[in-house]
Design a protein around this motif. Structure first.
Motif, mmCIF file in Angstrom:
data_model
loop_
_atom_site.group_PDB
_atom_site.id
_atom_site.type_symbol
_atom_site.label_atom_id
_atom_site.label_comp_id
_atom_site.label_asym_id
_atom_site.label_seq_id
_atom_site.Cartn_x
_atom_site.Cartn_y
_atom_site.Cartn_z
ATOM 1 N N ALA A 160 -6.270 11.352 9.385
ATOM 2 C CA ALA A 160 -6.420 10.181 8.542
ATOM 3 C C ALA A 160 -7.843 10.089 7.981
ATOM 4 O O ALA A 160 -8.036 9.774 6.797
ATOM 5 C CB ALA A 160 -6.077 8.918 9.323
ATOM 6 N N LEU A 161 -8.840 10.360 8.812
ATOM 7 C CA LEU A 161 -10.222 10.319 8.356
ATOM 8 C C LEU A 161 -10.506 11.409 7.331
ATOM 9 O O LEU A 161 -11.230 11.185 6.351
ATOM 10 C CB LEU A 161 -11.177 10.440 9.540
ATOM 11 N N ASP A 162 -9.924 12.593 7.542
ATOM 12 C CA ASP A 162 -10.095 13.681 6.589
ATOM 13 C C ASP A 162 -9.495 13.299 5.238
ATOM 14 O O ASP A 162 -10.104 13.513 4.179
ATOM 15 C CB ASP A 162 -9.447 14.958 7.127
ATOM 16 N N LEU A 163 -8.295 12.716 5.269
ATOM 17 C CA LEU A 163 -7.652 12.283 4.030
ATOM 18 C C LEU A 163 -8.465 11.174 3.362
ATOM 19 O O LEU A 163 -8.639 11.172 2.139
ATOM 20 C CB LEU A 163 -6.232 11.803 4.306
ATOM 21 N N GLY A 203 6.155 -5.884 1.034
ATOM 22 C CA GLY A 203 6.231 -5.040 2.224
ATOM 23 C C GLY A 203 4.847 -4.806 2.792
ATOM 24 O O GLY A 203 3.990 -5.698 2.787
ATOM 25 N N HIS A 204 4.583 -3.574 3.252
ATOM 26 C CA HIS A 204 3.265 -3.269 3.806
ATOM 27 C C HIS A 204 2.166 -3.310 2.745
ATOM 28 O O HIS A 204 0.988 -3.488 3.067
ATOM 29 C CB HIS A 204 3.282 -1.900 4.495
ATOM 30 N N SER A 205 2.533 -3.162 1.490
ATOM 31 C CA SER A 205 1.529 -3.209 0.425
ATOM 32 C C SER A 205 0.902 -4.585 0.284
ATOM 33 O O SER A 205 -0.180 -4.722 -0.302
ATOM 34 C CB SER A 205 2.153 -2.789 -0.909
ATOM 35 N N GLU A 206 1.561 -5.615 0.814
ATOM 36 C CA GLU A 206 0.963 -6.943 0.771
ATOM 37 C C GLU A 206 -0.350 -6.982 1.539
ATOM 38 O O GLU A 206 -1.260 -7.745 1.203
ATOM 39 C CB GLU A 206 1.925 -7.994 1.304
ATOM 40 N N ALA A 207 -0.467 -6.135 2.569
ATOM 41 C CA ALA A 207 -1.721 -6.087 3.335
ATOM 42 C C ALA A 207 -2.880 -5.654 2.451
ATOM 43 O O ALA A 207 -4.023 -6.102 2.648
ATOM 44 C CB ALA A 207 -1.577 -5.129 4.519
ATOM 45 N N ILE A 208 -2.603 -4.815 1.463
ATOM 46 C CA ILE A 208 -3.665 -4.361 0.566
ATOM 47 C C ILE A 208 -4.015 -5.451 -0.435
ATOM 48 O O ILE A 208 -5.180 -5.627 -0.798
ATOM 49 C CB ILE A 208 -3.250 -3.064 -0.147
ATOM 50 N N ALA A 209 -3.025 -6.189 -0.889
ATOM 51 C CA ALA A 209 -3.320 -7.337 -1.751
ATOM 52 C C ALA A 209 -4.214 -8.338 -1.026
ATOM 53 O O ALA A 209 -5.085 -8.975 -1.634
ATOM 54 C CB ALA A 209 -2.020 -8.007 -2.207
ATOM 55 N N THR A 231 -1.606 2.738 4.221
ATOM 56 C CA THR A 231 -2.345 1.486 4.404
ATOM 57 C C THR A 231 -3.825 1.755 4.652
ATOM 58 O O THR A 231 -4.694 1.035 4.149
ATOM 59 C CB THR A 231 -1.757 0.669 5.565
ATOM 60 N N VAL A 232 -4.113 2.821 5.392
ATOM 61 C CA VAL A 232 -5.506 3.169 5.696
ATOM 62 C C VAL A 232 -6.249 3.539 4.418
ATOM 63 O O VAL A 232 -7.332 2.997 4.119
ATOM 64 C CB VAL A 232 -5.556 4.335 6.706
ATOM 65 N N THR A 233 -5.679 4.454 3.647
ATOM 66 C CA THR A 233 -6.383 4.919 2.452
ATOM 67 C C THR A 233 -6.386 3.860 1.352
ATOM 68 O O THR A 233 -7.367 3.733 0.609
ATOM 69 C CB THR A 233 -5.758 6.220 1.929
ATOM 70 N N SER A 234 -5.311 3.103 1.244
ATOM 71 C CA SER A 234 -5.259 2.064 0.208
ATOM 72 C C SER A 234 -6.267 0.954 0.491
ATOM 73 O O SER A 234 -6.895 0.420 -0.440
ATOM 74 C CB SER A 234 -3.848 1.488 0.104
ATOM 75 N N ALA A 235 -6.421 0.574 1.759
ATOM 76 C CA ALA A 235 -7.413 -0.441 2.104
ATOM 77 C C ALA A 235 -8.822 0.046 1.772
ATOM 78 O O ALA A 235 -9.652 -0.719 1.254
ATOM 79 C CB ALA A 235 -7.307 -0.808 3.581
ATOM 80 N N LEU A 236 -9.085 1.307 2.052
ATOM 81 C CA LEU A 236 -10.387 1.883 1.710
ATOM 82 C C LEU A 236 -10.623 1.812 0.200
ATOM 83 O O LEU A 236 -11.683 1.364 -0.265
ATOM 84 C CB LEU A 236 -10.456 3.335 2.182
ATOM 85 N N LEU A 237 -9.626 2.230 -0.575
ATOM 86 C CA LEU A 237 -9.771 2.247 -2.030
ATOM 87 C C LEU A 237 -9.907 0.834 -2.598
ATOM 88 O O LEU A 237 -10.675 0.601 -3.532
ATOM 89 C CB LEU A 237 -8.584 2.971 -2.653
ATOM 90 N N ALA A 238 -9.145 -0.111 -2.045
ATOM 91 C CA ALA A 238 -9.250 -1.500 -2.503
ATOM 92 C C ALA A 238 -10.658 -2.034 -2.304
ATOM 93 O O ALA A 238 -11.238 -2.684 -3.195
ATOM 94 C CB ALA A 238 -8.240 -2.372 -1.770
#
Length: 244
Positions: A7-10, A45-51, A189-196
């Motif tokens: 996950a960290l590498d990605l 869904g889980h994308s709400e966490a990124i919002a 969720t990990v990468t999307s939160a980082l990008l957000a």
């Protein structure tokens, strides 16, 4: 540690490869804020966490609004029973969500969906573009391109956005292989939160570079946080919602 390593590498690869889309997305947000606009973030869904990373978060932008299928109940008066897992596949829901939101022409939208193919998010993207709003998509390009759209038009979220930010998640989201087939360990969720957070912080940095005081939330759990936040929220009264 295998999941953490992968996950960290990605995350590192995504942070590097998406630097330019992040910069362009931040520029759209800055232009909107400088025009007295609001950032409207949607995910189901889980994308709400990124919002939630974008709207109403300590250290984030005050002029931000989170849209969700729950708005049909919270603001539209519908019974809670309408909130089924299948709701995100219904294009008609997008019109209700948009119409219930306190949107103004200068607002910018961030739509989050790793698959980017469900009816609600694609229809909402279509509405956003028809109304002339800038549109940022946070999605998995690999997953989306391998899917058939569930929207009647055949379009996907990434087809409609002004800026596409790729969260790098693989098809199916999970990154660890199961013996005998299958995968586990979701990563979007990990990468999307980082990008957000990269988008938000890039926007704040740009506002600072322009000599402006960014409207940023303080944590309510530090001294003076409530007072600071209320003063900023008053500037956008009636335009930002902090529903459950």
């Amino acid at each position: 540690m295998t999941y953490a390593t992968k996950a960290l590498d990605l995350a590192r690869r995504v942070a590097e490869s998406q630097a330019e889309p992040v910069r362009r997305a931040a520029a759209l947000i800055v232009a909107s804020i400088r025009a007295d606009g609001v950032v409207n973030a949607f995910g189901s869904g889980h994308s709400e966490a990124i919002a939630m990373e974008i709207a109403g978060r300590a250290g984030g932008l005050v002029p931000s609004n989170r849209l969700t299928p729950r708005d049909l109940v919270l603001y539209g008066g519908k019974p809670a029973g309408v909130l089924t897992p299948e709701l995100e596949r219904d294009p008609a829901v997008a019109h209700e969500i948009y119409d219930l939101a306190p949107v103004r022409p200068q607002d910018v939208f961030v739509l989050i969906s790793s698959s980017g193919v469900n009816g609600t998010v694609v229809e909402l993207a279509s509405i956003v573009k028809e109304r002339g709003h800038p549109l940022i998509a946070l999605t998995s390009v690999e997953h989306s391109t391998r899917m058939i759209s569930r929207h009647p038009s055949g379009a996907k979220l990434l087809d409609l956005a002004d800026v596409v930010i790729d969260n790098g998640a693989p098809y199916g989201d999970a990154i660890l292989d199961l013996p005998g087939g299958g995968t586990y360990g979701a990563v979007s969720t990990v990468t999307s939160a980082l990008l957000a957070q990269m988008v938000v912080t890039e926007a704040v940095d740009e506002l600072v570079a322009l000599g402006e005081a960014p409207p940023v939330y303080m944590s309510v759990n530090v001294t003076g946080g409530d007072e600071h936040n209320r003063a900023l929220e008053n500037r956008y009264a009636g335009r930002i919602r902090r529903g459950s």
